[in-house]
Design an enzyme around this catalytic site. Structure first.
Site, PDB file in Angstrom:
ATOM      1  N   HIS A 202       0.803  -1.228   0.000  1.00 53.44           N
ATOM      2  CA  HIS A 202       0.000   0.000   0.000  1.00 53.44           C
ATOM      3  C   HIS A 202       0.835   1.275   0.000  1.00 53.44           C
ATOM      4  O   HIS A 202       0.285   2.370  -0.079  1.00 53.44           O
ATOM      5  CB  HIS A 202      -0.949   0.027   1.195  1.00 53.44           C
TER       6      HIS A 202
HETATM    7  C1  UD1 Z   1      -1.937   5.677   5.964  1.00 52.22           C
HETATM    8  C2  UD1 Z   1      -0.601   6.092   6.590  1.00 52.22           C
HETATM    9  C3  UD1 Z   1       0.408   4.956   6.451  1.00 52.22           C
HETATM   10  C4  UD1 Z   1      -0.148   3.670   7.006  1.00 52.22           C
HETATM   11  C5  UD1 Z   1      -1.479   3.370   6.342  1.00 52.22           C
HETATM   12  C6  UD1 Z   1      -2.090   2.110   6.883  1.00 52.22           C
HETATM   13  C7  UD1 Z   1      -0.042   8.488   6.420  1.00 52.22           C
HETATM   14  C8  UD1 Z   1       0.830   9.455   5.738  1.00 52.22           C
HETATM   15  N1  UD1 Z   1      -0.025   7.250   5.901  1.00 52.22           N
HETATM   16  O1  UD1 Z   1      -1.711   5.491   4.582  1.00 52.22           O
HETATM   17  O2  UD1 Z   1       1.567   5.284   7.175  1.00 52.22           O
HETATM   18  O3  UD1 Z   1       0.751   2.621   6.766  1.00 52.22           O
HETATM   19  O4  UD1 Z   1      -2.359   4.477   6.576  1.00 52.22           O
HETATM   20  O5  UD1 Z   1      -3.262   1.809   6.235  1.00 52.22           O
HETATM   21  O6  UD1 Z   1      -0.689   8.831   7.374  1.00 52.22           O
HETATM   22  N2  UD1 Z   1      -9.101   5.121   2.035  1.00 52.22           N
HETATM   23  C9  UD1 Z   1     -10.325   4.496   2.029  1.00 52.22           C
HETATM   24  N3  UD1 Z   1     -10.887   4.208   3.242  1.00 52.22           N
HETATM   25  C10 UD1 Z   1     -10.306   4.525   4.428  1.00 52.22           C
HETATM   26  C11 UD1 Z   1      -9.068   5.184   4.408  1.00 52.22           C
HETATM   27  C12 UD1 Z   1      -8.468   5.466   3.215  1.00 52.22           C
HETATM   28  O7  UD1 Z   1     -10.879   4.188   0.994  1.00 52.22           O
HETATM   29  O8  UD1 Z   1     -10.881   4.218   5.484  1.00 52.22           O
HETATM   30  C13 UD1 Z   1      -8.456   5.384   0.737  1.00 52.22           C
HETATM   31  C14 UD1 Z   1      -8.734   6.758   0.207  1.00 52.22           C
HETATM   32  O9  UD1 Z   1      -8.843   6.680  -1.167  1.00 52.22           O
HETATM   33  C15 UD1 Z   1      -7.508   7.536   0.565  1.00 52.22           C
HETATM   34  C16 UD1 Z   1      -6.426   6.468   0.468  1.00 52.22           C
HETATM   35  O10 UD1 Z   1      -7.052   5.270   0.904  1.00 52.22           O
HETATM   36  O11 UD1 Z   1      -7.287   8.609  -0.270  1.00 52.22           O
HETATM   37  C17 UD1 Z   1      -5.231   6.751   1.302  1.00 52.22           C
HETATM   38  O12 UD1 Z   1      -5.591   6.956   2.676  1.00 52.22           O
HETATM   39  P1  UD1 Z   1      -4.611   7.795   3.653  1.00 52.22           P
HETATM   40  O13 UD1 Z   1      -5.099   7.713   5.041  1.00 52.22           O
HETATM   41  O14 UD1 Z   1      -4.386   9.134   3.063  1.00 52.22           O
HETATM   42  O15 UD1 Z   1      -3.235   7.042   3.508  1.00 52.22           O
HETATM   43  P2  UD1 Z   1      -2.921   5.484   3.561  1.00 52.22           P
HETATM   44  O16 UD1 Z   1      -2.370   5.080   2.251  1.00 52.22           O
HETATM   45  O17 UD1 Z   1      -4.084   4.718   4.110  1.00 52.22           O
END
Ligand code: UD1
Length: 365
Positions: A202
């Protein structure tokens, strides 16, 4: 004494759960704030349930945004909560955007911050988490580190050694507590019926660029010719995969939804090897003695490669495949458990917080 916990994203929950349970036993007043960085049931609610965490007292509902917007939203929405609840200490966990945002708010309000999982460094500033770690550590008043290498990193950055407490790995507290439950997990989809490799990806560096992602998915499909692959897909990765013009896994890769804590622990336990770019999984496999191949050029958790079962291959598919084949041929790396990864870390943190709170109380005449 009143302690406020800030959690936001999936990897925070298993670190906060043992702290909340331990501080409850100490009779300490607590408030739990969820920033809402992760909001899907499979990324958040299932963890609260399985870890036995209380429902958050406050949910900031920030959702998914760009890094700047998400960090700013957490700050703007968290500041009035701190002013309202007036905690003695705020505990922040790990290295996600919510962690750094909450630490910034507290330090400007002169509220002491404890950083749980301090001192980790990948020395790769292109990782957003590395920026979050550096910022949080330099703002924190208590730095709770999981291993001695983290202490060294902090001292090299000039952080006062009086603030650093090597307490061990709090995530392992959760693992130790829930291992018996994970061992009892069964599945009716046949996943446990034959040997498999468990894959998770991821990191933006691996999944955001279509070419890199295609290369990695091709390598995973190749691995599936040697061993069945089970791949729980993070929402970020799912969205990027769906945007690829064509991807055919050849049928050997079983894609499943993100797993809850117990299900994922069970998936690790039963696997022949794990291929990942996660941080926490490097640690869990080290504790469990399961071979782990990390598709990143560096790790902020070097103890897992020095002491544990982890091997770094970068994003190079050939190196990953060569290493996986070595493991499948029986040449697996034997590791051991790092010191203080013993299930008692939350207690050590609670003892530090209570002792320093007592010290700070005015002496009555
Ligand atoms: C975040 C953390 C990362 C961690 C990961 C675990 C930061 C910078 N990154 O990354 O360190 O390893 O979480 O999962 O804080 N999304 C959903 N549903 C959710 C959450 C996210 O669909 O409940 C999707 C959205 O499209 C979003 C993308 O995932 O834009 C990324 O989510 P985000 O929280 O920005 O970063 P992660 O890649 O999850």
């Amino acid at each position: 004494m009143h302690i406020l916990h800030v959690v936001g994203a999936r990897p925070n929950f298993m670190k906060a759960a043992p702290m909340i349970a331990t501080l409850r036993e100490y009779g300490i007043q607590q408030t739990v704030v969820h920033t809402g960085q992760h909001y899907d049931a499979s990324m958040s609610d299932v963890f609260f349930e399985q870890l036995g965490m209380p429902a958050p007292d406050v949910n900031l509902a920030v959702g998914s945004r760009s890094h700047g917007a998400q960090t700013a939203d957490v700050m703007a929405r968290f500041e009035p909560v701190v002013l309202d609840y007036q905690p003695d200490v705020v505990l922040v966990y790990g290295d996600v955007n919510s962690t750094a945002a909450a630490a910034l708010v507290c330090s400007k309000l002169l509220v002491p911050v404890g950083h749980v999982e301090a001192g980790l460094r990948s020395f790769d500033r292109s990782m957003p988490e590395e920026i979050n770690r550096i910022v949080t550590d330099h703002l924190a008043d208590y730095l709770f580190t999981p291993s001695a290498d983290a202490d060294v990193n902090l001292m090299k950055e000039g952080i006062d050694s009086q603030k650093i407490f090597c307490v061990g790995n709090v995530m392992i507290d959760t693992l130790v507590r829930l291992l018996p439950k994970a061992k009892a997990i069964t599945r009716d989809d046949g996943v446990f019926d034959a040997p498999y490799a468990l894959v998770t990806l991821h990191r933006p560096a691996n999944v955001d660029d279509p070419e890199t992602l295609t290369r990695l998915l091709r390598a995973i499909a190749m691995l599936s010719r040697d061993i069945r692959v089970v791949f729980p897909v993070h929402p970020r990765t799912r969205a990027r995969m769906e945007a690829l013009p064509h991807w055919n896994n050849g049928g050997g890769v079983t894609l499943i939804d993100p797993a809850g804590y117990l299900d994922f622990l069970a998936l690790q336990l039963h696997s022949e090897l794990v291929v990942t770019d996660s941080g926490g999984i490097q640690e869990e496999t080290t504790y469990l003695g399961v071979p782990c191949i990390t598709m990143r050029p560096s790790t902020e958790r070097p103890v897992t490669t020095v002491v544990g079962t982890n091997v770094l291959t970068g994003s190079d598919p050939r190196r990953m495949l060569a290493e996986a084949r070595r493991v499948l041929a029986g040449e697996r790396k034997r590791g051991s458990r790092p010191p203080l990864w013993d299930g008692c870390t939350a207690m050590r943190i609670a003892d530090v917080l209570v002792a320093s709170h007592v010290e700070r109380q005015p002496v009555s005449a």
